[in-house]
Motif scaffolding. Sequence first.
Motif, PDB file in Angstrom:
ATOM      1  N   ARG A   1       0.841  -1.194   0.000  1.00 22.61           N
ATOM      2  CA  ARG A   1       0.000   0.000   0.000  1.00 22.61           C
ATOM      3  C   ARG A   1       0.877   1.245   0.000  1.00 22.61           C
TER       4      ARG A   1
ATOM      5  N   HIS B   1       0.269   5.049   0.529  1.00 21.72           N
ATOM      6  CA  HIS B   1      -0.716   6.070   0.918  1.00 21.72           C
ATOM      7  C   HIS B   1      -0.133   6.857   2.073  1.00 21.72           C
TER       8      HIS B   1
ATOM      9  N   LYS C   1      -7.271 -14.580   5.549  1.00 25.42           N
ATOM     10  CA  LYS C   1      -7.872 -14.521   4.211  1.00 25.42           C
ATOM     11  C   LYS C   1      -7.209 -15.545   3.288  1.00 25.42           C
TER      12      LYS C   1
ATOM     13  N   ASP D   1      -2.174  -2.908  -3.696  1.00 29.57           N
ATOM     14  CA  ASP D   1      -3.234  -2.549  -2.738  1.00 29.57           C
ATOM     15  C   ASP D   1      -3.488  -1.063  -3.019  1.00 29.57           C
TER      16      ASP D   1
ATOM     17  N   GLY E   1      -3.110   2.503  -3.933  1.00 26.88           N
ATOM     18  CA  GLY E   1      -1.994   3.279  -4.470  1.00 26.88           C
ATOM     19  C   GLY E   1      -0.971   2.448  -5.222  1.00 26.88           C
TER      20      GLY E   1
ATOM     21  N   ARG F   1      -6.808 -11.091 -12.974  1.00 25.56           N
ATOM     22  CA  ARG F   1      -6.306 -10.573 -11.696  1.00 25.56           C
ATOM     23  C   ARG F   1      -6.804  -9.154 -11.423  1.00 25.56           C
TER      24      ARG F   1
ATOM     25  N   GLY G   1     -15.343   4.113  -2.943  1.00 26.09           N
ATOM     26  CA  GLY G   1     -14.087   3.980  -3.679  1.00 26.09           C
ATOM     27  C   GLY G   1     -14.362   4.107  -5.168  1.00 26.09           C
TER      28      GLY G   1
ATOM     29  N   ASN H   1      -9.336   0.199  -8.101  1.00 25.84           N
ATOM     30  CA  ASN H   1      -9.386  -1.136  -8.700  1.00 25.84           C
ATOM     31  C   ASN H   1     -10.596  -1.952  -8.216  1.00 25.84           C
ATOM     32  N   VAL H   2     -10.767  -2.051  -6.925  1.00 26.73           N
ATOM     33  CA  VAL H   2     -11.831  -2.920  -6.402  1.00 26.73           C
ATOM     34  C   VAL H   2     -13.209  -2.371  -6.770  1.00 26.73           C
TER      35      VAL H   2
ATOM     36  N   ASP I   1     -14.175   8.982  -3.834  1.00 23.38           N
ATOM     37  CA  ASP I   1     -12.740   8.955  -3.560  1.00 23.38           C
ATOM     38  C   ASP I   1     -12.527   9.690  -2.248  1.00 23.38           C
ATOM     39  N   SER I   2     -11.276   9.933  -1.894  1.00 25.05           N
ATOM     40  CA  SER I   2     -11.052  10.465  -0.547  1.00 25.05           C
ATOM     41  C   SER I   2     -11.554  11.905  -0.406  1.00 25.05           C
TER      42      SER I   2
ATOM     43  N   SER J   1     -15.699  -0.349  -0.671  1.00 22.04           N
ATOM     44  CA  SER J   1     -14.546  -0.781  -1.475  1.00 22.04           C
ATOM     45  C   SER J   1     -13.440   0.266  -1.488  1.00 22.04           C
TER      46      SER J   1
ATOM     47  N   GLY K   1     -15.598  -5.219   0.129  1.00 17.46           N
ATOM     48  CA  GLY K   1     -14.510  -5.278  -0.850  1.00 17.46           C
ATOM     49  C   GLY K   1     -13.225  -4.765  -0.240  1.00 17.46           C
ATOM     50  N   ALA K   2     -13.337  -3.774   0.634  1.00 17.47           N
ATOM     51  CA  ALA K   2     -12.160  -3.221   1.308  1.00 17.47           C
ATOM     52  C   ALA K   2     -11.799  -4.101   2.503  1.00 17.47           C
TER      53      ALA K   2
ATOM     54  N   ASN L   1     -13.491 -10.335   0.027  1.00 14.81           N
ATOM     55  CA  ASN L   1     -12.549  -9.776  -0.960  1.00 14.81           C
ATOM     56  C   ASN L   1     -11.354 -10.694  -1.230  1.00 14.81           C
TER      57      ASN L   1
HETATM   58  N1  NAI Z   1      -6.488  -4.473  -4.981  1.00 11.97           N
HETATM   59  C1  NAI Z   1      -6.829  -5.639  -4.481  1.00 11.97           C
HETATM   60  O1  NAI Z   1      -6.706  -6.681  -5.126  1.00 11.97           O
HETATM   61  C2  NAI Z   1      -7.396  -5.735  -3.113  1.00 11.97           C
HETATM   62  C3  NAI Z   1      -7.740  -4.610  -2.398  1.00 11.97           C
HETATM   63  N2  NAI Z   1      -8.368  -4.751  -1.192  1.00 11.97           N
HETATM   64  C4  NAI Z   1      -8.782  -3.599  -0.419  1.00 11.97           C
HETATM   65  O2  NAI Z   1      -9.721  -2.860  -1.186  1.00 11.97           O
HETATM   66  C5  NAI Z   1      -9.649  -1.457  -0.844  1.00 11.97           C
HETATM   67  C6  NAI Z   1      -9.444  -0.636  -2.089  1.00 11.97           C
HETATM   68  O3  NAI Z   1      -8.212  -1.027  -2.697  1.00 11.97           O
HETATM   69  P1  NAI Z   1      -7.892  -0.765  -4.236  1.00 11.97           P
HETATM   70  O4  NAI Z   1      -9.146  -0.570  -4.989  1.00 11.97           O
HETATM   71  O5  NAI Z   1      -6.936  -1.804  -4.650  1.00 11.97           O
HETATM   72  O6  NAI Z   1      -7.071   0.586  -4.142  1.00 11.97           O
HETATM   73  P2  NAI Z   1      -7.049   1.823  -5.179  1.00 11.97           P
HETATM   74  O7  NAI Z   1      -5.882   2.632  -4.798  1.00 11.97           O
HETATM   75  O8  NAI Z   1      -7.165   1.323  -6.567  1.00 11.97           O
HETATM   76  O9  NAI Z   1      -8.394   2.578  -4.826  1.00 11.97           O
HETATM   77  C7  NAI Z   1      -8.638   3.017  -3.523  1.00 11.97           C
HETATM   78  C8  NAI Z   1      -9.878   3.870  -3.531  1.00 11.97           C
HETATM   79  O10 NAI Z   1     -10.224   4.196  -2.188  1.00 11.97           O
HETATM   80  C9  NAI Z   1     -10.239   5.612  -2.040  1.00 11.97           C
HETATM   81  N3  NAI Z   1      -9.682   5.915  -0.721  1.00 11.97           N
HETATM   82  C10 NAI Z   1      -8.460   5.624  -0.268  1.00 11.97           C
HETATM   83  N4  NAI Z   1      -8.306   6.104   0.974  1.00 11.97           N
HETATM   84  C11 NAI Z   1      -9.469   6.677   1.296  1.00 11.97           C
HETATM   85  C12 NAI Z   1      -9.935   7.360   2.445  1.00 11.97           C
HETATM   86  N5  NAI Z   1      -9.158   7.519   3.511  1.00 11.97           N
HETATM   87  N6  NAI Z   1     -11.205   7.819   2.435  1.00 11.97           N
HETATM   88  C13 NAI Z   1     -12.006   7.649   1.348  1.00 11.97           C
HETATM   89  N7  NAI Z   1     -11.607   7.027   0.229  1.00 11.97           N
HETATM   90  C14 NAI Z   1     -10.357   6.564   0.203  1.00 11.97           C
HETATM   91  C15 NAI Z   1      -9.355   6.151  -3.146  1.00 11.97           C
HETATM   92  O11 NAI Z   1      -9.708   7.481  -3.479  1.00 11.97           O
HETATM   93  C16 NAI Z   1      -9.677   5.172  -4.270  1.00 11.97           C
HETATM   94  O12 NAI Z   1     -10.859   5.497  -4.925  1.00 11.97           O
HETATM   95  C17 NAI Z   1      -8.544  -1.373   0.210  1.00 11.97           C
HETATM   96  O13 NAI Z   1      -9.120  -1.493   1.490  1.00 11.97           O
HETATM   97  C18 NAI Z   1      -7.698  -2.601  -0.072  1.00 11.97           C
HETATM   98  O14 NAI Z   1      -6.961  -3.005   1.049  1.00 11.97           O
HETATM   99  C19 NAI Z   1      -8.701  -5.980  -0.700  1.00 11.97           C
HETATM  100  C20 NAI Z   1      -8.384  -7.112  -1.371  1.00 11.97           C
HETATM  101  C21 NAI Z   1      -7.615  -7.086  -2.590  1.00 11.97           C
END
Ligand code: NAI
Length: 444
Positions: free
Chosen positions: A92, A94, A112, A164, A166, A203, A235, A238-239, A259-260, A317, A342-343, A369
């Motif tokens: 990650r 971030h 998991k 993950d 970022g 993937r 979110g 990706n997810v 998004d954030s 997510s 998802g998150a 997830n």
């Molecule tokens: N990428 C993967 O294969 C997997 C991801 N996850 C979890 O899914 C979640 C999302 O991950 P990804 O989509 O891969 O990351 P990403 O970086 O592609 O997207 C993250 C999204 O969450 C938003 N975000 C991040 N921090 C935030 C905050 N503090 N408040 C509000 N929004 C926020 C971002 O703006 C973005 O839209 C995370 O919790 C990650 O741990 C879980 C399993 C697998």
Amino acid sequence: MKASEVIANLQRRFPNEPEYIQAVSQVLGTIEEEYNKHPEFEKANLIERLCIPDRIIQFRVSWVDDKGNVQTNMGYRVQHNNAIGPYKGGLRYHKSVNLGILKFLAFEQTFKNSLTTLPMGGAKGGSDFSPRGKSNNEVMRFCQAFMTELYRHMGPDEDVPAGDIGVGGREVGYLFGMYKKLTHQFQGVLTGKGQEFGGSLIRPEATGYGNVYFLCNMLATKGIDIKGKTVLVSGSGNVAQYTMEKLLQLGAKPVTCSDSDGYIYDPDGIDREKLDYIMELKNVERGRIKEYAEKYGVKYVAGAKPWFEKADIALPSATQNEINEEAAKALIANGVIAVSEGANMPSTPEAIKVFQDAKILYSPGKAANAGGVAVSGLEMSQNSERLKWSREEVDAKLHDIMNDIHANCVKYGTEPDGYVNYVKGANVAGFLKVAKAMMAQGIV
Ligand SMILES: NC(=O)C1=CN([C@@H]2O[C@H](COP(=O)(O)OP(=O)(O)OC[C@H]3O[C@@H](n4cnc5c(N)ncnc54)[C@H](O)[C@@H]3O)[C@@H](O)[C@H]2O)C=CC1
Ligand SMILES: O=C(O)CCC(=O)C(=O)O
């Protein structure tokens, strides 16, 4: 084992790691009964050995930005447990990343990965570096600097990182390139790689698709079809993107994403064309979700989360602790029938209690997830075989794995009144496999 005593002890030893303590508390509270059926576990102090990571690698990352300034960030890898396979879990990037957050993620990942049925231990890593606002060259230089330290601790049979928050395909590519340069080896040492150099089909889609497959399994226990259901997604990374894609394929209607900075609400639904726009906006232009609201003339709420909008289902997510008690109560009041994560750990303990007291379908991230890391495991298999499986083959395997995880949750989580406590089911099933492997391997 008395869960409350173990938690108090960990809290005393790690006072500044609230997310780690939160994740451990969730698990210990639900496995205590099962654990205490096995006096041999207690004799081997299995619980402390399972809660405390095997190893933590922490390092400084120095890199040069586009203006020629030298920047420093922290880099980490938490190798939590390798009882059932090589360390495996994402990286990650971030600004909020710290050791406590990575320890919670690595702990969760261990359970998991056990649930996936594949041979993978648990790990997580990352940095307080934020790719947001950085140029491609800056991201590349950061990834290269990060890898100059991490590569010593990785290997296809040792530790296999992935993405993950970022860290997506771009970052994995840069990390892989530097690993190769440093070691002279072309190995399946990262997953989520590009299709041209060992990545697995599906993937990128796997976490979002897997969550929707899991959701469908939960709905099926009540004879409910996903078709026509409105869904709150948070979110837009990706997810979230591939969650929305699968929802659309199955005839459901995603109405929010975020998004954030804030969220958008599109009552007509985020359709295929709008989703393509989001993918371009987020993956190529690296813009903000606010621009969706401007383009399509829908509501945008700055600084807020989408949980107060009306819908049938919620699929968080984005990130940890994004649904608190108040949001959970709003979801229930608005008639939500299912929440599937998802998150990782997006619901606070208070929110989970609200869902479970209301007896809605609620599944924790470590079950729902797990499709992402599962397909990472399949990518490792393909790399070892030096073969590439078809899209259909990988998707079918993902589907089977999500079905198995669901069945295990039902097996270990069904309560006397028939309600499936997916938190308990996932924790007990994930725990038992790791515990048995640790017992067989002695005190190491
Ligand atoms: N990428 C993967 O294969 C997997 C991801 N996850 C979890 O899914 C979640 C999302 O991950 P990804 O989509 O891969 O990351 P990403 O970086 O592609 O997207 C993250 C999204 O969450 C938003 N975000 C991040 N921090 C935030 C905050 N503090 N408040 C509000 N929004 C926020 C971002 O703006 C973005 O839209 C995370 O919790 C990650 O741990 C879980 C399993 C697998
Ligand atoms: O694919 C992987 O190895 C890790 C995915 C991940 O970070 C997660 O499951 O939270």
